[in-house]
Design a protein around this motif. Structure first.
Motif, mmCIF file in Angstrom:
data_model
loop_
_atom_site.group_PDB
_atom_site.id
_atom_site.type_symbol
_atom_site.label_atom_id
_atom_site.label_comp_id
_atom_site.label_asym_id
_atom_site.label_seq_id
_atom_site.Cartn_x
_atom_site.Cartn_y
_atom_site.Cartn_z
ATOM 1 N N TYR A 61 82.573 165.478 -17.369
ATOM 2 C CA TYR A 61 83.530 164.304 -17.583
ATOM 3 C C TYR A 61 85.072 164.742 -17.436
ATOM 4 O O TYR A 61 84.699 165.916 -16.632
ATOM 5 C CB TYR A 61 84.096 164.564 -19.232
ATOM 6 N N GLU A 62 86.258 163.935 -17.689
ATOM 7 C CA GLU A 62 87.139 163.998 -16.371
ATOM 8 C C GLU A 62 87.701 165.606 -17.488
ATOM 9 O O GLU A 62 88.677 166.347 -16.624
ATOM 10 C CB GLU A 62 88.098 163.283 -16.391
ATOM 11 N N LYS A 63 87.881 166.467 -18.613
ATOM 12 C CA LYS A 63 87.874 167.096 -19.152
ATOM 13 C C LYS A 63 86.615 167.925 -19.213
ATOM 14 O O LYS A 63 86.095 167.406 -19.820
ATOM 15 C CB LYS A 63 89.424 167.128 -20.249
ATOM 16 N N ASP A 64 86.780 168.998 -19.821
ATOM 17 C CA ASP A 64 85.606 170.608 -19.587
ATOM 18 C C ASP A 64 85.434 169.553 -20.493
ATOM 19 O O ASP A 64 86.069 170.229 -22.198
ATOM 20 C CB ASP A 64 86.317 172.148 -19.773
ATOM 21 N N ALA A 65 84.042 170.520 -21.113
ATOM 22 C CA ALA A 65 83.511 170.365 -23.215
ATOM 23 C C ALA A 65 84.236 171.356 -23.717
ATOM 24 O O ALA A 65 83.925 172.454 -23.379
ATOM 25 C CB ALA A 65 82.940 169.798 -23.470
ATOM 26 N N PHE A 66 84.171 171.610 -25.054
ATOM 27 C CA PHE A 66 84.421 172.536 -25.876
ATOM 28 C C PHE A 66 83.268 173.513 -26.309
ATOM 29 O O PHE A 66 82.304 172.192 -27.760
ATOM 30 C CB PHE A 66 85.827 172.566 -26.759
#
Length: 516
Positions: free
Chosen positions: A62-67
């Protein structure tokens, strides 16, 4: 309670409407481009460890890292990491876990830096879809859900839904599952398993075991940050979770989806296969079944109630605020308390529906109309809890505060459904002024000259507002007849109540709009 499912398919995906007693209660949008659905399993790569948060950021493409928080690792994460290393290294060839030696459970109060390291590969499951500016939330406590049971690897526990109350039934289900479950797998028995036989439960469990085998087969060759195993589509997920004898109809407007849905319903509940119907009317499916009108009236800042009261719904980044107003409902001093009680009950029913319909999550604060009698406040609280019992999302309702506010926390796993109900006027394009209506037919005829004469189109349809249609067709020598003599062909005129008064469009024989 009569339930219906209406599925509107389009090239970009599908919109699914759930109706109870003809009232819209849930609306789901399934986008073809959505690769991060709750339940999908990815091969994540640890990008950054945050000791202060006791969490890690994971790359899943994803464009932002997952948590990924420590508490979402799952007690058996060490077993998962060991299996991943062995399967990708080729030292573990089996597809099940019969010969796999599980590791000890991790400490509940441990640190994430003691469990995972930077750049380490770990299978993770989407627990919450990307919302707003945040990436997905993950869990490495993997589970594969079926209609009757949920399969949990690296466990031997058998859990039974608390909604199954009968001790005899719970014992029966436990014995069945104990006899058919594979070694080193735990099972969660879902509510719909009640009164089901060995055949149905075993078939469902075998399907889940097959999915696990697919996961193990793909694990060695899957590239980091790519999907290993996908959850079934949103339509099938809904049917899997809520299909029951209360369903009267499932309407679909696409032939291929119709076949898929019919096949899936036959697989999970053969006796209900006949309720799946293909929508063959020319009228759009949501318009035909009154869903469009309900969407327009249910979404927006103000929601009107049948008795004259209304809700005002405001959204912020952190919470949602709902204000209950009595509107034009009359209330004399004598019956003011009773009036407030009745308005609040009506509002509570609609609020429970709105939470499901918009899929509002996080904190919801409701400002009901003040009531002075403690019994009325308690009855309202109990009534709201009863209405919210139909909601499948996890939620907690607090009793009214001393200020009369009710607070609800509701699980949010995917973005809130937000439909803009206000439209830019196609006639004035937001300017507030339009061309003189007397010139409307001149505009239409100018376009006829272009479409029929220059473009040489045949058998076109003019679609206009119902008022304009009535004007065109009025009298004996109608405008249609005049156009027939002028252009040498009959022009079909249809109305669409969704159009603005001066809006018009042209369509060809394939029902495709002719762009001007």
């Amino acid at each position: 309670m009569v339930k219906e499912l209406i599925i509107d398919s389009s090239p970009n995906g599908a919109t699914i409407a759930l109706l109870q007693d003809k009232q819209l209660v849930e609306l789901h949008k399934e986008q073809i481009t959505n690769n991060y659905t709750v339940g999908d399993i990815y091969l994540g790569r640890i990008k950054k460890i945050m000791p202060g948060l006791n969490a890690a950021f994971v790359d899943v493409g994803y464009e932002k890292d997952a948590f990924l928080h420590y508490l979402d690792l799952g007690p058996q994460v060490q077993s998962l990491l060991k299996l991943t290393k062995q399967v990708r290294g080729g030292s573990y060839q089996a597809k099940l876990l019969d010969n796999f030696k599980a590791e000890l459970d991790i400490n509940k109060t441990g640190k994430i830096s003691d469990v995972v390291t930077k750049n380490q590969l770990i299978p993770v499951q989407i627990a919450k879809e990307p919302i707003s500016t945040k990436g997905p939330r993950l869990s490495s406590d993997l589970s594969i859900a079926g209609r009757y049971v949920v399969l949990v690897p690296f466990s031997e526990a058998i859990s039974i839904s608390k909604k199954i109350k009968s001790n005899t039934e719970r014992t029966r289900l436990r014995k069945i599952v104990e006899s058919i479950k594979p070694k080193n797998f735990g099972v969660i028995i879902r509510t719909v398993s009640e009164d089901k036989g060995v055949v149905e439960l075993q078939k469902d469990l075998l399907d889940l075991v097959s999915k696990w085998e697919t996961f193990i087969t793909r694990l060695p060759t899957t590239e980091p940050s790519k999907k290993i195993l996908g959850e079934i589509d949103r339509t099938s997920t809904l049917l899997r979770d809520i299909l029951n004898p209360d369903f009267q109809h499932i309407y679909v407007n696409d032939n291929s989806i119709y076949e898929e849905v019919k096949s899936y319903v036959h697989e999970i509940s053969p006796d209900l296969e006949s309720i799946v119907r293909l929508h063959k009317h020319k009228e759009p499916i949501f318009e035909h079944y009154g869903v469009d009108k309900q969407i327009k009236s249910a979404f927006g800042k103000t929601v009107n109630l049948a008795g004259g009261a209304y809700l005002v719904i405001e959204h912020t980044e952190a919470l949602h605020v709902i204000d209950v107003n009595s509107g034009n409902r009359t209330a004399s001093k004598e019956n003011q308390e009773e009036n407030a009680y009745q308005v609040n009950k009506e509002a509570a029913r609609e609020i429970a529906r709105q939470l499901r319909l918009r899929d509002m999550g996080g904190i919801v604060v409701i400002d009901f109309i003040d009531m002075h009698k403690p019994t009325n406040r308690k009855d309202l609280f109990d009534y709201l809890r009863g209405e919210m019992a139909h909601d499948r999302a996890k939620h907690t309702i607090l009793p009214p505060s001393k200020f009369g506010l009710v607070q609800i926390t509701r699980q949010r796993v995917r973005p809130e459904m937000n439909i803009v109900t206000s439209e830019v006027c196609p006639a004035c394009h937001g300017t507030g002024t339009i061309r003189p209506s007397i010139l409307l037919l001149d505009d239409i005829e100018t376009n006829f000259n272009y479409i029929l004469v220059e473009q040489n189109e045949k058998k076109i349809t003019l679609c206009v507002h119902p008022y304009i249609e009535a004007y065109i067709k009025k009298g004996i020598f109608t405008r249609q007849i005049k156009w027939y003599f002028k252009y040498g062909q009959w022009i079909k005129v249809k109305s669409n109540p969704a159009y603005q008064i001066t809006e018009f469009h042209f369509f060809n024989t394939k029902d495709e709009e002719i762009k001007l």
